[in-house]
Design an enzyme around this catalytic site. Structure first.
Site, short mmCIF file in Angstrom:
data_model
loop_
_atom_site.label_atom_id
_atom_site.label_comp_id
_atom_site.label_asym_id
_atom_site.label_seq_id
_atom_site.Cartn_x
_atom_site.Cartn_y
_atom_site.Cartn_z
N HIS A 121 0.67 -1.12 0.08
CA HIS A 121 0.11 0.20 0.00
C HIS A 121 0.67 1.35 0.32
O HIS A 121 0.36 2.19 -0.39
CB HIS A 121 -0.80 -0.11 0.99
CG HIS A 121 -0.68 -0.17 2.90
ND1 HIS A 121 0.13 -0.75 3.18
CD2 HIS A 121 0.02 1.23 3.19
CE1 HIS A 121 0.11 -0.34 4.73
NE2 HIS A 121 0.46 1.12 4.81
N ASP A 155 -0.15 -7.61 1.33
CA ASP A 155 0.07 -5.90 1.09
C ASP A 155 2.15 -6.06 1.47
O ASP A 155 2.64 -5.43 2.31
CB ASP A 155 -0.46 -5.68 2.73
CG ASP A 155 -0.39 -4.13 2.29
OD1 ASP A 155 -0.03 -3.54 1.58
OD2 ASP A 155 -0.36 -3.46 3.73
N SER A 233 4.75 2.62 8.15
CA SER A 233 4.57 1.33 6.69
C SER A 233 5.72 1.31 6.70
O SER A 233 6.02 1.82 5.40
CB SER A 233 3.27 1.48 6.35
OG SER A 233 2.03 1.83 7.00
#
Length: 395
Positions: A121, A155, A233
């Protein structure tokens, strides 16, 4: 290890955006931080102000545990990178293409060949990216990244930079198989676009489940109370020995704020996916049956039995060929479609069970679905056999 083919940025930017639209609606929010957001509150974090190889000796002013943590942070900062992503826009007057900053995130060095691991992402809608690599003295050098491959369902994305092997500090990879609730967890990343920062907590849960950008559940996720903020992230989650145990991926926040329970993809999952992407390149293909479905919580709210309610069965999909029926609106009202309650010998109570049952299979396998059909008084049927082939309609 055999080098895979370079992936196409634009292809996966489009794929990721489309897949994200297929995500299920949930009452709470999963915040997958990747954008460059300015901080509104001061983050309680340790930032590096000395060269990474400047280690602290035992000092009466510091507890032994503090010395160990500081040294662990400084030892691992060269392995954690800062990622900036860009989109392309055509200038209205000159018609030239220009790169527009799109977001930021973190990642970590995987090997001496220059492979960088991050969240899918983080680079999902990007056309290009650059990686900031820190040397032993804390000096940063920017490298343009190419895309090796992605696994949106987990992901995970792998980039590659052309950096001298001497400048690359691969992270020390551990295992997530023997993790215990209560052990120390340290998250290193670049929250809010700041330089390397450290947050500390514990492993607060194991075997959790969260949703990927495609809506497909990621199982065996690590839960931690170490703060994970925007920009974290793709960063590293380490144990007290400085070994990688997971990749920070999201926070769960009922309020939608960037605070709450943190999640990390376990390193054992990362090792398998990264090896496949580096070897084969492009994208990992998983089996689908070709349906859209209603979230299990919403299904229960309608008073329907446990299982996966089929909303739509696209024409030409494996599910359509097998005769599954979707939910339709008629002049009499809503006609409920099939409810999947089993796949082979596995009972299906929610969509996570369906994905877990599909995981061991490969495209082209044949499975038997058990469904309850509302038009036949809820009678369970076993005649639907689904041959799973690659489809554009991923559940």
């Amino acid at each position: 290890m055999k080098e895979g083919k370079q992936a196409d940025w634009k292809k996966f930017a489009a794929t990721g955006a489309a897949a994200f639209c297929l995500g299920l609606g949930v009452q709470s929010s999963i915040v997958a931080p990747h954008s460059n957001v300015l901080p509104t509150v001061k983050d309680a974090a340790l930032s590096s102000s000395k060269p990474a190889n400047s280690f602290v000796e035992s000092d009466s002013a510091l507890e032994p545990s503090e010395v160990r943590t500081i040294n662990l942070f400084r030892e691992n900062t060269p392995s954690v990178v800062f990622i900036s992503t860009f989109t392309e826009r055509q200038d209205f007057f000159t018609l030239d293409m220009e790169e527009i900053p799109q977001g930021t995130g973190s990642g970590f060095v995987w090997d001496k060949e220059g492979h960088i691991v991050t969240n899918f992402h983080v680079i999902r809608s990007a056309n290009s990216a650059q990686v900031a690599l820190s040397d032993a003295k804390g000096k940063q050098t920017l490298y343009k990244a190419t895309l090796t491959g992605v696994d949106p369902d987990k992901d995970i994305a792998v980039l590659k930079i052309e950096a001298p092997p001497a400048a690359l500090r691969p992270i020390d990879v551990g295992t997530s198989a023997d993790l215990l609730v209560g052990q120390t967890a340290l998250a290193i990343g670049n929250p809010f676009g700041l330089d390397h920062s450290l947050t500390i907590g514990v492993v607060s849960g194991l075997g959790r489940e969260t949703k990927s950008p495609t809506g497909r559940p990621i199982s065996n996720v690590i839960q931690t109370d170490a703060a994970i903020n925007p920009g974290n992230s793709g960063g590293a989650l380490l144990n007290s020995q400085g070994k990688l145990i997971g990749m920070n991926t999201a926070i769960f926040s009922p309020s939608g704020a960037n605070s709450g329970v943190g999640f990390a993809i376990p390193v054992d999952t990362i090792k398998y996916v990264v090896k496949k992407l580096i070897t084969d390149g492009s994208q990992i293909t998983r089996p689908v049956i070709g349906i859209s479905f209603l979230d299990s919580e919403q299904t229960r709210g309608l008073g329907l039995p446990q299982g996966v309610l089929v909303l739509d069965v696209p024409k030409g999909s494996p599910a359509a060929q097998a005769g599954l029926r979707g939910t339709v609106r008629t002049f009499r009202g809503i006609e409920v479609g099939d409810i999947i309650v089993g796949l082979d010998s596995v009972d299906i109570r929610k969509e996570g069970d369906l994905f877990a049952a599909l995981e061991p299979h490969k495209p082209g396998d044949v499975v038997e679905l058990r469904v309850k059909r509302g038009t036949e008084d809820g009678k369970e049927r076993r005649r639907e056999e689904v041959s799973r082939t690659r489809s554009d309609f991923a559940i």
